[in-house]
Design an enzyme around this catalytic site. Structure first.
Site, PDB file in Angstrom:
ATOM      1  N   GLU A 150      26.176  77.941  61.132  1.00 40.29           N
ATOM      2  CA  GLU A 150      27.497  78.544  61.322  1.00 40.29           C
ATOM      3  C   GLU A 150      27.336  79.758  62.216  1.00 40.29           C
ATOM      4  O   GLU A 150      26.503  80.628  61.941  1.00 40.29           O
ATOM      5  CB  GLU A 150      28.105  78.942  59.981  1.00 40.29           C
ATOM      6  CG  GLU A 150      29.502  79.506  60.076  1.00 40.29           C
ATOM      7  CD  GLU A 150      30.082  79.875  58.722  1.00 40.29           C
ATOM      8  OE1 GLU A 150      31.285  80.184  58.669  1.00 40.29           O
ATOM      9  OE2 GLU A 150      29.340  79.853  57.721  1.00 40.29           O
ATOM     10  N   GLU A 243      37.472  79.181  52.266  1.00 43.74           N
ATOM     11  CA  GLU A 243      36.632  80.375  52.331  1.00 43.74           C
ATOM     12  C   GLU A 243      37.462  81.648  52.461  1.00 43.74           C
ATOM     13  O   GLU A 243      36.943  82.687  52.874  1.00 43.74           O
ATOM     14  CB  GLU A 243      35.603  80.272  53.463  1.00 43.74           C
ATOM     15  CG  GLU A 243      34.292  80.941  53.068  1.00 43.74           C
ATOM     16  CD  GLU A 243      33.381  81.218  54.245  1.00 43.74           C
ATOM     17  OE1 GLU A 243      32.294  81.757  54.007  1.00 43.74           O
ATOM     18  OE2 GLU A 243      33.751  80.932  55.391  1.00 43.74           O
TER      19      GLU A 243
END
Length: 277
Positions: A150, A243
């Site tokens: 990520e 998230e």
């Protein structure tokens, strides 16, 4: 018929420890959980003696599927640490622990971030990161896992990283709001890197590049457009993981976001914020 993706939560965005996260996921009706390995300033180590066995049993009993294990502590160590350095050795040990924890939980994905001390600033950082990730991706492949990274790279450099790693088990983890925070276009990122995007996608939202308390779709993150772009490429995710920050313990926001994510996961969905969720 295309199967709807699982909709899950990230344990590091919930209050309490991983076992509390399992209970919260069960209570909210989430399909799965991503877990963090932990570490200094990030809670107890997930792979402490007996923990993974207990956690796997808790998930089997309470219902959320283990989706992935993250190595967020690598943001404090540095994937870009020079070869042969103490930090490079620490990073390699953490990477192996992340992979082993994912395998022990039966999760199909392990992922590591490239922020703060792991951020990619220049070509040397990119190449060093690619070397480290290629080695870890081969280890992931040996365990039957995918390894994802990520990051906040622009589309061209994100694609270059994936091409530099050049291991079939490697992926890029898409977070729908990270590009906005970095001043990038999430749709351009999807277009450039779609073939490398991991089958699990992080969903969060915000305003003007700042992650806040907005419900999914109420900010400027183009969440549903990004998912539609993935589907148009034939890359519909297996799992959508919320998230947004739910550490205040109020169950209403995650419940509403889960409902919106389920609605947004449906084929041809465009704006679940206006479906009554």
């Amino acid at each position: 018929m295309t199967r709807a993706p699982l909709v899950g939560l990230a344990d590091w965005r919930l209050p309490g420890d991983p076992f509390d996260a399992v209970e919260q996921a069960h209570a909210l009706g989430a399909d799965g959980l991503q877990f963090d390995l932990g570490g200094p300033g990030r809670g107890a180590w997930l792979d402490a003696p007996g923990t993974l066995d207990r956690l796997r049993e808790a998930c089997a009993t309470r219902g959320p599927t283990p989706l992935a294990v993250a190595g967020n502590t690598l943001n404090d160590i540095g994937l870009t640490a020079p070869a042969g350095s103490e930090d490079a050795a620490r990073a390699e040990r953490v990477l192996i622990r992340v992979l082993d924890a994912a395998a022990a939980l039966g999760a199909p994905l392990a992922f590591v971030p490239s922020f703060r001390r792991s951020a990619v600033h220049d070509l040397a950082d990119l190449r060093r990161t690619a070397v480290v990730l290629a080695r870890a991706a081969r280890e992931a492949e040996a365990r039957g896992l995918l390894l994802a990274n990520e990051n906040a790279l622009d589309p061209e450099r994100a694609r270059a990283l994936a091409e530099e790693v050049a291991v079939p088990s490697f992926r890029l983890l898409l977070d729908t709001y990270n590009p906005r925070v970095a001043g990038l276009d999430v749709l351009a990122l999807v277009e450039a890197t779609g073939g490398w995007i991991a089958p699990q996608v992080h969903l969060k939202d915000g305003t003007a590049g700042v992650v806040g308390t907005e419900l999914l779709g109420d900010g400027d993150g183009r969440v549903w457009e990004a998912l539609a772009a993935l589907r148009a490429q034939g890359n519909a995710p297996d799992a959508l993981v919320l998230e947004n920050d739910y550490r205040d313990g109020d169950p209403r926001r995650p419940a509403l976001d889960l409902a919106r994510a389920h609605a947004g996961a449906a084929p041809h969905a465009t704006d679940p914020a206006h479906t009554g969720s």
